[in-house]
Design an enzyme around this catalytic site. Structure first.
Site, PDB file in Angstrom:
ATOM      1  N   SER A 105      18.432  25.378 -15.460  1.00  0.00           N
ATOM      2  CA  SER A 105      17.774  24.809 -14.287  1.00  0.00           C
ATOM      3  C   SER A 105      17.449  23.524 -14.145  1.00  0.00           C
ATOM      4  O   SER A 105      16.876  23.133 -15.252  1.00  0.00           O
ATOM      5  CB  SER A 105      16.530  26.050 -14.038  1.00  0.00           C
ATOM      6  N   TYR A 133      19.541  20.566  -7.426  1.00  0.00           N
ATOM      7  CA  TYR A 133      19.344  20.310  -6.141  1.00  0.00           C
ATOM      8  C   TYR A 133      19.362  18.978  -5.480  1.00  0.00           C
ATOM      9  O   TYR A 133      18.681  17.955  -6.260  1.00  0.00           O
ATOM     10  CB  TYR A 133      17.835  20.731  -5.949  1.00  0.00           C
ATOM     11  N   THR A 159      23.197  23.708  -5.907  1.00  0.00           N
ATOM     12  CA  THR A 159      22.373  24.698  -5.292  1.00  0.00           C
ATOM     13  C   THR A 159      22.144  24.339  -3.796  1.00  0.00           C
ATOM     14  O   THR A 159      21.268  23.561  -3.521  1.00  0.00           O
ATOM     15  CB  THR A 159      21.353  25.237  -5.781  1.00  0.00           C
ATOM     16  N   LYS A 227      26.914  26.112  -5.152  1.00  0.00           N
ATOM     17  CA  LYS A 227      26.403  27.502  -5.308  1.00  0.00           C
ATOM     18  C   LYS A 227      25.334  27.595  -4.108  1.00  0.00           C
ATOM     19  O   LYS A 227      24.846  26.957  -3.429  1.00  0.00           O
ATOM     20  CB  LYS A 227      25.172  27.335  -6.551  1.00  0.00           C
ATOM     21  N   HIS A 251      20.868  33.752  -3.551  1.00  0.00           N
ATOM     22  CA  HIS A 251      20.049  32.977  -4.545  1.00  0.00           C
ATOM     23  C   HIS A 251      18.910  34.043  -5.004  1.00  0.00           C
ATOM     24  O   HIS A 251      17.649  33.929  -5.049  1.00  0.00           O
ATOM     25  CB  HIS A 251      18.831  31.941  -3.580  1.00  0.00           C
TER      26      HIS A 251
END
Length: 362
Positions: A105, A133, A159, A227, A251
């Site tokens: 992450s 992100y 994402t 994603k 999510h």
């Protein structure tokens, strides 16, 4: 949910601070989408084929050039050091030993280079992908990409379903909006615009667009996985834009509470892509049967998140290893029971919806 994962979940709940348990387990709004992820899988059944002569099934798959021991990878989840002192390092070691992919992450409590080092100390060819992100400041996005490249990550997972943060009632009720002292989102340290040695917040922006994704692809040669795709039109657009794969996801129920379960959106996304790029899925996967159903509906592999956190909180690296080993064993067993030689030997007609008057095609 199978017995091993259920036991890990209960041990994790007993060991975690209730505030941190709520952070991991909670969803957005009334948690409708969160519940729907598991409920959607529970409505599905598998129709086995008999006398296929396929022999014991091989659960291995190849994805973006990486060979995975099973069609299960680890989706990005934040703040592993809330679950265990070794945090993402323990997760990385267990995932590498299991022979699959870790998507680390952007909000990890361990920097990406330390995560890849932990994985490759176990298995030199271990694959670690970096979740990203897109940031409204291009210099920040570029700095994060360069860190992932330098660390040896082999893909970026963008994402895209978070133009704003989800509204999570449990965290609001608990007042959990920052990490405890001594922990930080380490990938956000020493970025442009942050004081030396300090972290900056992860920014969400509704102004980000396909043009920003295009600029990212111009920045790097790493394959980009998109994603958070649920709409088939977005899937077609992503394939046209040249992304390497899609990850169908709501999510984990933590963004739009009105969203469908990922597995409900999967068939239409797979049809829209029509085999041009791999389609992955996460959200609500709790058993080998869930994995096999997703494969039959068009997924090349699935991601798991919370089950890995349960294992980590319950027993550190060994707990993550136990969760992954159980899923692999179940997938192999169920593929064989369904008459498939491998993860490609399933048909959509083998997934049916349970109903009071029998079963009907999915």
């Amino acid at each position: 949910m199978n017995g091993v994962l259920a036991a890990l979940r209960e041990r994790a709940r007993a060991r975690l601070d209730p505030v941190h348990w709520d952070f991991y387990e909670g969803g957005a709004g009334a948690e409708t989408a969160l519940a729907a992820n598991e409920a959607a899988f529970a409505r599905l059944a598998l129709l086995p084929r008999v006398l296929t002569g396929a022999g014991p099934a091989d659960p291995a798959v190849t994805l973006l050039g990486e060979r995975l021991s099973m069609p299960v990878l680890v989706s990005p989840t934040a703040f592993h050091r809330l679950a265990h002192p070794d945090g993402e390092r323990a997760t990385a070691r267990a995932v590498a030993a299991a022979g699959t992919v870790l998507i680390t992450s952007m909000a990890a409590t361990t920097a990406v280079d330390e995560v890849t080092a932990a994985a490759r100390a176990v298995r030199p060819e271990a694959a670690v992908w970096f979740q990203l992100y897109l940031q409204p400041e291009p210099a920040v996005t570029e700095a994060l990409v360069r860190r992932a490249e330098k660390a040896g990550c082999t893909a970026l997972v963008v994402t895209a379903d978070s133009p704003v943060f989800g509204r999570r009632a449990r965290d609001d009720r608990n007042g959990f909006h920052d990490l405890p002292p001594g922990l930080a989102a380490e990938n956000m340290r020493d970025l442009p615009g942050a004081p030396p040695g300090r972290t900056r917040d992860i920014a969400m922006s509704p102004a980000l667009s396909w043009a920003d994704l295009r600029r990212l692809r111009e920045l790097t040669e790493l394959p980009v996985v998109l994603k958070g795709v649920l709409h088939p039109a977005d899937a077609r657009r992503a394939a046209d834009e040249g992304v390497a794969a899609l990850l169908v996801s709501n999510h984990g129920g933590r963004q739009l509470d009105a969203a469908p379960a990922g597995v409900e959106a999967l068939p239409a996304v797979a049809d829209a892509v029509a085999g041009r790029i791999p389609v992955l899925l996460d959200g609500g996967v709790r058993s080998g049967a869930d994995v096999v159903a997703a494969l039959a509906l068009g997924a090349a592999a699935v991601g798991v998140g919370r089950p890995v956190l349960w294992g980590l909180a319950a027993d550190g690296e060994a707990g993550v290893a136990a969760a992954l080993a159980e899923l692999r064993a179940e997938v192999e067993h169920i593929l064989t029971l369904c008459g498939a030689a491998d993860c490609h030997g399933l048909g959509r007609d083998q997934v049916v919806v349970r109903g009071a008057t029998g079963v009907r095609p999915c």
